[in-house]
Design a protein around this motif. Structure first.
Motif, PDB file in Angstrom:
ATOM      1  N   GLU A 547       0.697  -1.125   0.021  1.00 18.85           N
ATOM      2  CA  GLU A 547      -0.011  -0.133  -0.002  1.00 18.85           C
ATOM      3  C   GLU A 547       0.854   1.396   0.216  1.00 18.85           C
ATOM      4  OE1 GLU A 547      -3.257   0.187  -0.520  1.00 18.85           O
ATOM      5  OE2 GLU A 547      -2.904  -2.154  -0.598  1.00 18.85           O
ATOM      6  N   LEU A 548       2.017   1.241   0.714  1.00 21.25           N
ATOM      7  CA  LEU A 548       2.759   2.268   0.935  1.00 21.25           C
ATOM      8  C   LEU A 548       3.535   2.742  -0.278  1.00 21.25           C
ATOM      9  CD1 LEU A 548       4.079   2.174   4.537  1.00 21.25           C
ATOM     10  CD2 LEU A 548       2.467   3.732   3.700  1.00 21.25           C
ATOM     11  N   ASN A 549       3.772   1.622  -1.278  1.00 16.60           N
ATOM     12  CA  ASN A 549       4.418   2.058  -2.459  1.00 16.60           C
ATOM     13  C   ASN A 549       3.426   2.564  -3.501  1.00 16.60           C
ATOM     14  OD1 ASN A 549       6.682   0.625  -1.838  1.00 16.60           O
ATOM     15  ND2 ASN A 549       6.041  -1.482  -2.473  1.00 16.60           N
ATOM     16  N   LYS A 550       2.239   2.663  -3.211  1.00 16.87           N
ATOM     17  CA  LYS A 550       1.262   3.484  -4.046  1.00 16.87           C
ATOM     18  C   LYS A 550       1.392   4.901  -3.596  1.00 16.87           C
ATOM     19  CE  LYS A 550      -2.367  -0.178  -4.142  1.00 16.87           C
ATOM     20  NZ  LYS A 550      -3.738  -0.450  -3.636  1.00 16.87           N
ATOM     21  N   VAL A 551       1.857   5.252  -2.433  1.00 14.07           N
ATOM     22  CA  VAL A 551       2.035   6.463  -2.049  1.00 14.07           C
ATOM     23  C   VAL A 551       3.404   7.001  -2.654  1.00 14.07           C
ATOM     24  CG1 VAL A 551       2.541   8.336  -0.207  1.00 14.07           C
ATOM     25  CG2 VAL A 551       0.883   6.231  -0.031  1.00 14.07           C
ATOM     26  N   VAL A 552       4.380   6.173  -2.665  1.00 13.09           N
ATOM     27  CA  VAL A 552       5.704   6.475  -3.176  1.00 13.09           C
ATOM     28  C   VAL A 552       5.728   6.733  -4.967  1.00 13.09           C
ATOM     29  CG1 VAL A 552       7.982   5.383  -4.101  1.00 13.09           C
ATOM     30  CG2 VAL A 552       7.024   5.005  -1.628  1.00 13.09           C
ATOM     31  N   LEU A 553       4.912   5.786  -5.342  1.00  7.29           N
ATOM     32  CA  LEU A 553       4.728   6.059  -6.805  1.00  7.29           C
ATOM     33  C   LEU A 553       4.168   7.486  -7.170  1.00  7.29           C
ATOM     34  CD1 LEU A 553       4.886   4.761  -9.655  1.00  7.29           C
ATOM     35  CD2 LEU A 553       2.636   3.796  -9.358  1.00  7.29           C
ATOM     36  N   LEU A 554       2.909   7.621  -6.394  1.00  5.91           N
ATOM     37  CA  LEU A 554       2.368   9.195  -6.733  1.00  5.91           C
ATOM     38  C   LEU A 554       3.231  10.110  -6.412  1.00  5.91           C
ATOM     39  CD1 LEU A 554      -1.321  10.076  -6.079  1.00  5.91           C
ATOM     40  CD2 LEU A 554       0.513  11.476  -5.033  1.00  5.91           C
ATOM     41  N   MET A 555       4.181  10.079  -5.195  1.00  6.11           N
ATOM     42  CA  MET A 555       5.242  11.075  -5.185  1.00  6.11           C
ATOM     43  C   MET A 555       6.112  11.321  -5.942  1.00  6.11           C
ATOM     44  SD  MET A 555       5.019  11.426  -0.957  1.00  6.11           S
ATOM     45  CE  MET A 555       5.532  13.110  -1.188  1.00  6.11           C
ATOM     46  N   HIS A 556       6.780  10.177  -6.704  1.00  7.51           N
ATOM     47  CA  HIS A 556       7.577  10.223  -7.753  1.00  7.51           C
ATOM     48  C   HIS A 556       6.862  10.876  -9.070  1.00  7.51           C
ATOM     49  CE1 HIS A 556      10.708   8.663  -5.625  1.00  7.51           C
ATOM     50  NE2 HIS A 556      10.291   7.289  -5.565  1.00  7.51           N
TER      51      HIS A 556
END
Length: 642
Positions: A547-556
């Motif tokens: 789930e947190l990787n979705k946040v990472v992807l969006l912030m990139h």
């Protein structure tokens, strides 16, 4: 027109002409007695004088009198005989006269030649450039006017309509007061005065009612008027005459704007008193064609005063009261060209005026410049049948009813200049673009649906590569619609709009949030699945990392996004314990994001709030279900900057 195009033909700035051998014709020409001058020049040509100067002046004598068949004949001979000697201005006038006889193909050729010869010094060349609107574009404008010739029109000139107390004041050469035998040398017609006409209930016709403004009538021209909003002040155009006719150093009698104040008589009639010149008048240049803004604060007018871009420009002054006005301000190159801009009419929605400096159908065409946030838009040609291959001018309109009046000297009229009633159909379009609400980048391939007030689909389209969309059909004026937009990986969005009550485009810009972003009470949050932690621990589990990787992807993907992390617990367990545990989990979440390449400065804070910010009533001692407690166990990623 036989150029009562309104007495303001006097505003037309001439080229600097060389004198010819025909001194009699030159004297008539210089006084703008074009009818007699043309006869004299033709006599010179028949006697063998075919000089450039003779043909220029003969062509101009017809051109300024709107005799376009004769003008095009002599301009054509002039250019054929002296191809390398004539100025670019004569290429322009030749093209205009060809448009006036509807020879559009040949007109385009000479307009292009004019643009090539004059492109570095004349704004008209830019306006007629093939890079901008073409003549075909003007010809293909959807007709939106229905015209009706009025009963009041005569065999001479009738023009300059203006609303007054529910009636119509207009200028005419019929019944020119006690000086009826006087003739105006420009077009060999009587001088102008004003009359009052009664507008029919349908506003499609006007019948003569009575003479108007006897108090301000002289033996010379009075025409082209405007009223203050309370109709107690009139502004009118008159020859430079105040008991005595004055001329400038070149012998030209220029025009001036005068004002007068209404005084109501005991019998209910109105007299116009306290006649004054406006302070920005001059003996050395002309001003005329007044139009007052609907709030009564600004006066628009036409002049060839110093600072004019072309032959005649539209200027504006602030009305300060007590016959005081601000310094005249030129409306600039968006409105004015090196040609003629004339007959301004200002409403609360648009500036209407006539021009031969923008691309048109011939002679003067009527243009509309919409007003947005106090700024005039680029003028748009209103197309046929409002415009014709002749002069079309003096446009006034009631924006609420879409009915008004316009003047023209088209061949189908009764006389020289005629007044026509019109009804303007309302053609609306809806356009805009779809954009990413976080990055502001345009979104292509979005489905855009137009629905009416009942939720029924009216039209559908897909946004283009630049995010733009258009609904140019099936759109009504003054009507409520909803624009709905959807796109994969984005949240759908809708926008309610009401189209304007006049023709034009209503703009609707639609922003889409990425699917991971939600708006809650005005706050932007990144929404992912629940972040699970093992009991009494703050380590990032495998399923939490997904789930947190979705946040990472969006912030990139969105490099400017800055967030703050908030962790919360339910009310079970000790309050202090929950506060410390949630804080450890918030900071562990932050550390994971940083480990995945998110810059530390893009995480504003990571704080645990324990059970201090419950989103339901499940506080200490309150019996709740597992699901109710689960609602309070959450991690929130709040966007603070983007």
């Amino acid at each position: 027109m036989k150029r009562t195009i309104t007495i303001l033909a006097l505003l037309v700035v001439q080229l600097i002409y060389s004198q010819t051998k025909n001194k009699t014709a030159d004297a008539l020409f210089d006084k703008m007695y074009y009818v007699e001058a043309s006869k004299s020049y033709e006599l010179s040509i028949s006697n063998g004088d075919t000089s450039k100067e003779i043909m220029q002046r003969l062509g101009d004598a017809y051109y300024f009198n709107t005799k376009m068949t004769s003008a095009s004949k002599w301009y054509g001979k002039l250019i054929a005989e002296y191809p390398n000697e004539v100025s670019a201005e004569y290429l322009f006038r030749y093209a205009q006269s060809l448009q006036g006889i509807q020879n559009y193909e040949l007109a385009k050729k000479w307009m292009k030649a004019f643009a090539e010869k004059q492109k570095s010094t004349d704004a008209r060349a830019k306006n007629f450039s093939l890079k901008n609107v073409t003549l075909e574009d003007i010809e293909n404008i959807k007709p939106s006017f229905l015209l009706e010739n009025l009963e009041i029109n005569s065999a001479y000139s009738d023009f300059g309509p203006m609303y007054y107390k529910g009636d119509l004041v207009y200028s005419t050469t019929v019944d020119s007061s006690y000086w009826k035998t006087n003739k105006y040398g420009w077009n060999d017609q009587p001088y102008l005065n004003m009359q009052l006409g009664k507008i029919s209930e349908t506003q499609s016709n006007v019948t003569f009612k009575e003479r108007f403004g006897k108090d301000i009538t002289t033996k010379y021209h009075e025409a082209c008027i405007a009223f203050s909003p309370d109709e107690k002040t009139i502004y009118f155009t008159r020859n430079n005459y105040n008991g005595k006719l004055k001329r400038d150093s070149k012998g030209i009698n220029n025009l001036k704007i005068f004002s007068a104040t209404a005084t109501e008589n005991s019998n209910g009639t109105v007299s116009w008193k306290d006649i004054k010149e406006l302070p920005f008048n001059s003996d050395n240049y002309s001003v005329g064609h007044p139009s007052v803004s609907k709030d009564g604060k600004k006066l628009y007018f036409v002049s060839d005063m110093p600072g004019t871009i072309g032959s005649t420009d539209i200027f504006v002054v602030d009305i300060l009261g007590n016959n005081q006005f601000s310094t005249p301000k030129n409306l600039g190159e968006k409105i004015n060209t090196t040609g003629r801009e004339m007959f301004p009419y200002i409403t609360d929605q648009a500036l209407y005026f006539s021009s031969d400096g923008f691309l048109g159908l011939g002679g003067l065409d009527v243009f509309e410049s919409r007003i947005n946030d106090g700024i005039f838009d680029i003028p748009a040609n209103l197309g046929a049948p409002l415009n014709s291959n002749r002069d079309d001018f003096g446009y006034i309109v009631n924006e609420a009813t879409n009915k008004g009046f316009v003047c023209s000297n088209r061949k189908t009229g009764k006389g020289d200049d005629d007044i026509y009633a019109f009804e303007r159909s309302c053609n609306q379009a809806i356009s805009g673009y779809v954009f990413d609400a976080i990055s502001n980048n345009r979104i292509s391939g979005a489905m855009v649906t137009l629905k009416n007030a009942n939720g029924i689909k009216v039209a559908e389209t897909v946004s283009q590569l630049d995010g733009k969309y258009d609904f140019n059909n099936n759109v009504n004026c003054n009507t409520a619609y909803t624009v709905e937009v959807s796109k994969e990986n984005y949240n759908s969005n809708t926008k309610a709009i009401v189209t304007a009550n006049s023709s034009g485009k209503t703009e609707a810009l639609i922003g889409l949030d990425p699917a991971l972003i939600a708006r809650e009470n005005g706050v932007l949050k990144i929404k992912i699945g629940i972040i699970f932690f093992d009991l009494d621990k703050s380590d990032i589990r495998y399923d939490a990392a997904i789930e947190l990787n979705k946040v990472v992807l969006l912030m990139h993907q969105y490099n400017n996004v800055v967030i703050k992390i908030e962790s919360h617990t339910d009310s079970r367990a000790n309050d202090q314990y929950n506060l410390e545990l949630s804080d450890r989990r918030a900071k562990a979440t932050r550390d994971y994001l940083i480990s995945q390449g998110v810059a530390a400065e893009r995480i504003e804070s990571a704080i645990g709030y324990g059970e201090t910010q419950l989103i339901n009533n499940c506080s200490n001692g309150v019996p709740c279900t597992y699901t109710q407690h689960q609602m309070n166990r959450r991690s929130e990623f709040i966007i603070t900057k983007m």
